[in-house]
Write a protein that holds these residues in place. Sequence first.
Motif, PDB file in Angstrom:
ATOM      1  N   GLU A 116       0.836  -1.202   0.000  1.00  0.00           N
ATOM      2  CA  GLU A 116       0.000   0.000   0.000  1.00  0.00           C
ATOM      3  C   GLU A 116       0.873   1.254   0.000  1.00  0.00           C
ATOM      4  N   ILE A 117       2.011   1.157   0.671  1.00  0.00           N
ATOM      5  CA  ILE A 117       2.967   2.267   0.716  1.00  0.00           C
ATOM      6  C   ILE A 117       4.322   1.720   0.276  1.00  0.00           C
ATOM      7  N   ALA A 118       4.854   2.252  -0.809  1.00  0.00           N
ATOM      8  CA  ALA A 118       6.142   1.811  -1.335  1.00  0.00           C
ATOM      9  C   ALA A 118       7.183   2.898  -1.083  1.00  0.00           C
ATOM     10  N   GLU A 119       8.313   2.494  -0.517  1.00  0.00           N
ATOM     11  CA  GLU A 119       9.414   3.422  -0.277  1.00  0.00           C
ATOM     12  C   GLU A 119      10.508   3.198  -1.320  1.00  0.00           C
ATOM     13  N   ILE A 120      11.068   4.292  -1.835  1.00  0.00           N
ATOM     14  CA  ILE A 120      12.083   4.217  -2.885  1.00  0.00           C
ATOM     15  C   ILE A 120      13.272   5.067  -2.459  1.00  0.00           C
TER      16      ILE A 120
ATOM     17  N   VAL B 239      13.518  -0.577  -3.735  1.00  0.00           N
ATOM     18  CA  VAL B 239      12.097  -0.354  -3.445  1.00  0.00           C
ATOM     19  C   VAL B 239      11.676  -1.372  -2.390  1.00  0.00           C
ATOM     20  N   VAL B 240      10.998  -0.908  -1.338  1.00  0.00           N
ATOM     21  CA  VAL B 240      10.559  -1.794  -0.268  1.00  0.00           C
ATOM     22  C   VAL B 240       9.096  -1.518   0.076  1.00  0.00           C
ATOM     23  N   ASN B 241       8.513  -2.496   0.764  1.00  0.00           N
ATOM     24  CA  ASN B 241       7.176  -2.347   1.331  1.00  0.00           C
ATOM     25  C   ASN B 241       7.329  -1.678   2.697  1.00  0.00           C
ATOM     26  N   HIS B 242       6.619  -0.584   2.914  1.00  0.00           N
ATOM     27  CA  HIS B 242       6.764   0.175   4.160  1.00  0.00           C
ATOM     28  C   HIS B 242       6.451  -0.674   5.390  1.00  0.00           C
ATOM     29  N   LYS B 243       5.613  -1.707   5.227  1.00  0.00           N
ATOM     30  CA  LYS B 243       5.151  -2.481   6.380  1.00  0.00           C
ATOM     31  C   LYS B 243       5.873  -3.811   6.559  1.00  0.00           C
TER      32      LYS B 243
ATOM     33  N   LYS C 267       9.699  -6.310   5.937  1.00  0.00           N
ATOM     34  CA  LYS C 267      11.125  -6.361   5.670  1.00  0.00           C
ATOM     35  C   LYS C 267      11.392  -6.901   4.268  1.00  0.00           C
ATOM     36  N   GLY C 268      12.565  -6.575   3.749  1.00  0.00           N
ATOM     37  CA  GLY C 268      12.988  -7.129   2.464  1.00  0.00           C
ATOM     38  C   GLY C 268      12.908  -6.128   1.331  1.00  0.00           C
ATOM     39  N   ILE C 269      13.771  -6.316   0.346  1.00  0.00           N
ATOM     40  CA  ILE C 269      13.800  -5.459  -0.844  1.00  0.00           C
ATOM     41  C   ILE C 269      12.973  -6.118  -1.940  1.00  0.00           C
ATOM     42  N   LEU C 270      11.993  -5.389  -2.466  1.00  0.00           N
ATOM     43  CA  LEU C 270      11.104  -5.929  -3.491  1.00  0.00           C
ATOM     44  C   LEU C 270      11.682  -5.779  -4.889  1.00  0.00           C
ATOM     45  N   LEU C 271      12.424  -4.699  -5.115  1.00  0.00           N
ATOM     46  CA  LEU C 271      12.880  -4.383  -6.467  1.00  0.00           C
ATOM     47  C   LEU C 271      14.140  -3.548  -6.373  1.00  0.00           C
ATOM     48  N   TRP C 272      15.051  -3.701  -7.315  1.00  0.00           N
ATOM     49  CA  TRP C 272      16.269  -2.900  -7.303  1.00  0.00           C
ATOM     50  C   TRP C 272      16.815  -2.764  -8.718  1.00  0.00           C
ATOM     51  N   ASN C 273      17.646  -1.749  -8.903  1.00  0.00           N
ATOM     52  CA  ASN C 273      18.315  -1.533 -10.182  1.00  0.00           C
ATOM     53  C   ASN C 273      19.606  -0.772  -9.919  1.00  0.00           C
ATOM     54  N   MET C 274      20.596  -0.974 -10.770  1.00  0.00           N
ATOM     55  CA  MET C 274      21.874  -0.285 -10.611  1.00  0.00           C
ATOM     56  C   MET C 274      22.165   0.569 -11.834  1.00  0.00           C
ATOM     57  N   GLY C 275      22.805   1.707 -11.581  1.00  0.00           N
ATOM     58  CA  GLY C 275      23.182   2.595 -12.676  1.00  0.00           C
ATOM     59  C   GLY C 275      23.548   3.963 -12.131  1.00  0.00           C
ATOM     60  N   ASP C 276      23.328   4.984 -12.952  1.00  0.00           N
ATOM     61  CA  ASP C 276      23.580   6.345 -12.474  1.00  0.00           C
ATOM     62  C   ASP C 276      22.342   6.844 -11.731  1.00  0.00           C
ATOM     63  N   ARG C 277      22.319   8.139 -11.439  1.00  0.00           N
ATOM     64  CA  ARG C 277      21.203   8.688 -10.661  1.00  0.00           C
ATOM     65  C   ARG C 277      20.188   9.403 -11.562  1.00  0.00           C
ATOM     66  N   SER C 278      20.182   9.048 -12.830  1.00  0.00           N
ATOM     67  CA  SER C 278      19.295   9.710 -13.785  1.00  0.00           C
ATOM     68  C   SER C 278      17.969   8.969 -13.906  1.00  0.00           C
TER      69      SER C 278
ATOM     70  N   GLU D 278      13.620   4.476 -14.689  1.00  0.00           N
ATOM     71  CA  GLU D 278      12.551   4.122 -15.637  1.00  0.00           C
ATOM     72  C   GLU D 278      12.139   2.647 -15.541  1.00  0.00           C
ATOM     73  N   PRO D 279      13.086   1.669 -15.557  1.00  0.00           N
ATOM     74  CA  PRO D 279      12.660   0.263 -15.460  1.00  0.00           C
ATOM     75  C   PRO D 279      11.951  -0.047 -14.143  1.00  0.00           C
ATOM     76  N   ILE D 280      12.368   0.612 -13.067  1.00  0.00           N
ATOM     77  CA  ILE D 280      11.707   0.412 -11.781  1.00  0.00           C
ATOM     78  C   ILE D 280      10.279   0.928 -11.840  1.00  0.00           C
ATOM     79  N   TRP D 281      10.105   2.110 -12.402  1.00  0.00           N
ATOM     80  CA  TRP D 281       8.785   2.713 -12.438  1.00  0.00           C
ATOM     81  C   TRP D 281       7.808   1.897 -13.291  1.00  0.00           C
ATOM     82  N   GLN D 282       8.301   1.285 -14.353  1.00  0.00           N
ATOM     83  CA  GLN D 282       7.432   0.480 -15.204  1.00  0.00           C
ATOM     84  C   GLN D 282       6.808  -0.676 -14.426  1.00  0.00           C
ATOM     85  N   VAL D 283       7.473  -1.103 -13.347  1.00  0.00           N
ATOM     86  CA  VAL D 283       6.931  -2.177 -12.514  1.00  0.00           C
ATOM     87  C   VAL D 283       6.054  -1.617 -11.401  1.00  0.00           C
ATOM     88  N   ILE D 284       6.579  -0.651 -10.645  1.00  0.00           N
ATOM     89  CA  ILE D 284       5.871  -0.221  -9.439  1.00  0.00           C
ATOM     90  C   ILE D 284       4.651   0.634  -9.750  1.00  0.00           C
TER      91      ILE D 284
END
Length: 200
Positions: free
Chosen positions: A95-99, A118-122, A124-135, A140-146
Amino acid sequence: MDCPKCKSSKNKKNGFRRGKQSFQCKDCGYQYVKDPKPRAYPTEVKQLCLKMYLNGMGFRAIARVTEIDHTTIINWVAEAGELLSDDPQDSEIPEIAEIDELQTFVGNKKNKLWIWTVVNHKKKGILLWNMGDRSHQTFEPIWQVIKCWQSFWYVTDGWRVYPMYIEPEDHLVSKTYMTRVEGENTRLRHYLARLHRKTL
């Protein structure tokens, strides 16, 4: 003696390896010795190195303790990682996603790298991740999922990339409300030597 690789009988002497006569195949160039001894490390040694890595020791530190080449240890960690599933253990849509973005570097501090998590606020555990620069290209790939989660809130810091994707009514900018994702990032810094900080 035939070549173990191409089975050719044409060979020449090529020095010694660990006290044994070495040969080189004239056809394929493969180098070999007669009756080579297996050099594989025992499973217990591999498991010990993996445990040391998961407890925060760096590759070269493990190499100094075990006297095993750090490249070999890196390969063991990579092999173990390939056996792990990329799918999160918890399939519940938060319900609440932290990024958040976790900064590190490759080689030297000028080559900066960010790990977006990206984690669930309620939970433990990491739901999604990506590596790269800070642009936005890394986000973008993370947002297409969440975005498909349609969470009640997406909680982030004030980085300028987020408003490009998240609608204002769904976006909560608050560092004080990001305790879960900050905690997960701290766990990563604790257990992975690559992410260690001198102050931690």
